[in-house]
Design a protein around this motif. Sequence first.
Motif, PDB file in Angstrom:
ATOM      1  N   GLN A  96     -34.504  11.700  30.555  1.00 29.89           N
ATOM      2  CA  GLN A  96     -33.290  11.948  31.346  1.00 29.89           C
ATOM      3  C   GLN A  96     -33.218  10.998  32.541  1.00 29.89           C
ATOM      4  OE1 GLN A  96     -33.849  16.107  32.240  1.00 29.89           O
ATOM      5  NE2 GLN A  96     -32.920  16.773  30.320  1.00 29.89           N
ATOM      6  N   GLU A  97     -34.352  10.778  33.190  1.00 33.43           N
ATOM      7  CA  GLU A  97     -34.371   9.890  34.353  1.00 33.43           C
ATOM      8  C   GLU A  97     -34.064   8.452  33.952  1.00 33.43           C
ATOM      9  OE1 GLU A  97     -33.857  12.002  36.535  1.00 33.43           O
ATOM     10  OE2 GLU A  97     -35.427  11.583  37.998  1.00 33.43           O
ATOM     11  N   ALA A  98     -34.606   7.996  32.836  1.00 32.80           N
ATOM     12  CA  ALA A  98     -34.326   6.630  32.374  1.00 32.80           C
ATOM     13  C   ALA A  98     -32.821   6.434  32.177  1.00 32.80           C
ATOM     14  CB  ALA A  98     -35.083   6.332  31.082  1.00 32.80           C
ATOM     15  N   LYS A  99     -32.189   7.412  31.576  1.00 35.36           N
ATOM     16  CA  LYS A  99     -30.749   7.332  31.353  1.00 35.36           C
ATOM     17  C   LYS A  99     -29.999   7.345  32.689  1.00 35.36           C
ATOM     18  CE  LYS A  99     -26.918   9.553  28.980  1.00 35.36           C
ATOM     19  NZ  LYS A  99     -26.475  10.673  28.153  1.00 35.36           N
ATOM     20  N   ALA A 100     -30.377   8.247  33.577  1.00 36.33           N
ATOM     21  CA  ALA A 100     -29.705   8.345  34.882  1.00 36.33           C
ATOM     22  C   ALA A 100     -29.884   7.067  35.692  1.00 36.33           C
ATOM     23  CB  ALA A 100     -30.243   9.552  35.649  1.00 36.33           C
ATOM     24  N   PHE A 101     -31.129   6.571  35.780  1.00 33.67           N
ATOM     25  CA  PHE A 101     -31.391   5.356  36.560  1.00 33.67           C
ATOM     26  C   PHE A 101     -30.612   4.176  35.992  1.00 33.67           C
ATOM     27  CE2 PHE A 101     -35.925   7.009  37.630  1.00 33.67           C
ATOM     28  CZ  PHE A 101     -35.398   7.964  38.482  1.00 33.67           C
ATOM     29  N   GLY A 102     -30.504   4.104  34.670  1.00 34.43           N
ATOM     30  CA  GLY A 102     -29.759   3.032  34.018  1.00 34.43           C
ATOM     31  C   GLY A 102     -28.273   3.075  34.339  1.00 34.43           C
ATOM     32  N   GLN A 103     -27.804   4.230  34.834  1.00 34.31           N
ATOM     33  CA  GLN A 103     -26.401   4.388  35.228  1.00 34.31           C
ATOM     34  C   GLN A 103     -26.239   4.382  36.749  1.00 34.31           C
ATOM     35  OE1 GLN A 103     -25.443   8.067  33.228  1.00 34.31           O
ATOM     36  NE2 GLN A 103     -25.222   7.071  31.249  1.00 34.31           N
ATOM     37  N   ARG A 129     -28.764  -4.581  37.383  1.00 37.01           N
ATOM     38  CA  ARG A 129     -29.636  -5.738  37.184  1.00 37.01           C
ATOM     39  C   ARG A 129     -31.103  -5.333  37.029  1.00 37.01           C
ATOM     40  NH1 ARG A 129     -26.237  -6.470  41.208  1.00 37.01           N
ATOM     41  NH2 ARG A 129     -27.795  -6.665  42.857  1.00 37.01           N
ATOM     42  N   ILE A 130     -31.309  -4.030  36.759  1.00 32.56           N
ATOM     43  CA  ILE A 130     -32.659  -3.507  36.501  1.00 32.56           C
ATOM     44  C   ILE A 130     -32.663  -2.878  35.111  1.00 32.56           C
ATOM     45  CG2 ILE A 130     -34.466  -1.895  37.220  1.00 32.56           C
ATOM     46  CD1 ILE A 130     -33.128  -1.913  40.026  1.00 32.56           C
ATOM     47  N   GLU A 131     -33.565  -3.327  34.279  1.00 30.43           N
ATOM     48  CA  GLU A 131     -33.731  -2.707  32.968  1.00 30.43           C
ATOM     49  C   GLU A 131     -34.739  -1.568  33.118  1.00 30.43           C
ATOM     50  OE1 GLU A 131     -35.278  -3.666  28.439  1.00 30.43           O
ATOM     51  OE2 GLU A 131     -35.282  -5.269  29.927  1.00 30.43           O
ATOM     52  N   VAL A 132     -34.369  -0.386  32.636  1.00 30.84           N
ATOM     53  CA  VAL A 132     -35.261   0.775  32.672  1.00 30.84           C
ATOM     54  C   VAL A 132     -35.551   1.175  31.230  1.00 30.84           C
ATOM     55  CG1 VAL A 132     -35.605   3.134  33.505  1.00 30.84           C
ATOM     56  CG2 VAL A 132     -34.190   1.549  34.831  1.00 30.84           C
ATOM     57  N   ARG A 133     -36.827   1.102  30.845  1.00 31.81           N
ATOM     58  CA  ARG A 133     -37.238   1.444  29.479  1.00 31.81           C
ATOM     59  C   ARG A 133     -38.156   2.657  29.493  1.00 31.81           C
ATOM     60  NH1 ARG A 133     -38.573  -3.794  29.842  1.00 31.81           N
ATOM     61  NH2 ARG A 133     -40.766  -3.344  29.488  1.00 31.81           N
ATOM     62  N   TYR A 134     -37.909   3.554  28.555  1.00 35.31           N
ATOM     63  CA  TYR A 134     -38.723   4.750  28.365  1.00 35.31           C
ATOM     64  C   TYR A 134     -39.682   4.521  27.202  1.00 35.31           C
ATOM     65  CZ  TYR A 134     -40.178   9.300  26.750  1.00 35.31           C
ATOM     66  OH  TYR A 134     -40.943  10.360  26.339  1.00 35.31           O
ATOM     67  N   LYS A 135     -40.899   5.085  27.314  1.00 35.10           N
ATOM     68  CA  LYS A 135     -41.854   5.032  26.209  1.00 35.10           C
ATOM     69  C   LYS A 135     -42.762   6.263  26.275  1.00 35.10           C
ATOM     70  CE  LYS A 135     -45.426   2.170  24.116  1.00 35.10           C
ATOM     71  NZ  LYS A 135     -46.265   0.984  24.245  1.00 35.10           N
ATOM     72  N   ASP A 136     -42.987   6.879  25.106  1.00 35.21           N
ATOM     73  CA  ASP A 136     -43.958   7.979  25.018  1.00 35.21           C
ATOM     74  C   ASP A 136     -45.367   7.444  25.225  1.00 35.21           C
ATOM     75  OD1 ASP A 136     -42.076   9.921  24.366  1.00 35.21           O
ATOM     76  OD2 ASP A 136     -42.547   9.940  22.224  1.00 35.21           O
ATOM     77  N   ARG A 137     -46.217   8.271  25.789  1.00 37.83           N
ATOM     78  CA  ARG A 137     -47.673   8.073  25.834  1.00 37.83           C
ATOM     79  C   ARG A 137     -48.282   9.293  25.171  1.00 37.83           C
ATOM     80  NH1 ARG A 137     -50.297   5.825  31.041  1.00 37.83           N
ATOM     81  NH2 ARG A 137     -51.868   7.251  30.292  1.00 37.83           N
ATOM     82  N   THR A 138     -49.507   9.192  24.739  1.00 32.02           N
ATOM     83  CA  THR A 138     -50.142  10.356  24.112  1.00 32.02           C
ATOM     84  C   THR A 138     -50.283  11.511  25.097  1.00 32.02           C
ATOM     85  OG1 THR A 138     -52.351   9.506  24.606  1.00 32.02           O
ATOM     86  CG2 THR A 138     -51.438   9.006  22.424  1.00 32.02           C
ATOM     87  N   ASP A 139     -50.383  11.192  26.402  1.00 33.25           N
ATOM     88  CA  ASP A 139     -50.577  12.232  27.415  1.00 33.25           C
ATOM     89  C   ASP A 139     -49.381  12.393  28.353  1.00 33.25           C
ATOM     90  OD1 ASP A 139     -50.876   9.758  28.599  1.00 33.25           O
ATOM     91  OD2 ASP A 139     -52.745  10.246  29.645  1.00 33.25           O
TER      92      ASP A 139
END
Length: 175
Positions: A96-103, A129-139
């Motif tokens: 949710q934060e990645a989407k919000a920050f990207g907007q 002008r900032i790319e925000v990418r989300y990625k799962d981690r095992t933890d």
Amino acid sequence: MNISKRRMLTAGITTACIGATLGAALWIGGPRQDGSEGQTSRQEAVAARGRTVMPFDIEETTHHFTPTGTGAVQDVVADQPDDEKQIALIRTHLKQEAKAFGQGDFGDPAQIHGDNMPGLATLQEGYERIEVRYKDRTDGATLTYTTDEPALVAALHDWFEAQLSDHGDHAETGH
């Protein structure tokens, strides 16, 4: 007791009461004489506000803030790597934060840390002008912020430093 002694005694008691009240206010998080909050009380206030914004338990998770040459990396992890509940909550929130920050919506960090947190205004102005990418981690999960503008990189670093300070024991500089 004459009036003069009574006034002196009353003044002494009043002064002692004011001193005790101010001391207690400082201990439980009131403002200091310079108007700033004590660091411990600020961290407690941030943790309390964080509980209203972040669905995961701040006592069972850790934020890792890593500045990079092109931005920053934020990892939020469960302190117990097999804590499926916290991991799911972290992932939901960071998506949710990645989407919000990207907007350009930095409302959650502002609600937790305050509208005047270092770097925030610059990030809000330059979000496109900032790319925000989300990625799962095992933890848990990771947000990676990337930009080629030095001013935005500096703002990300300032923003991360403020969060490190505010989250206290619940945050670390990343590795």
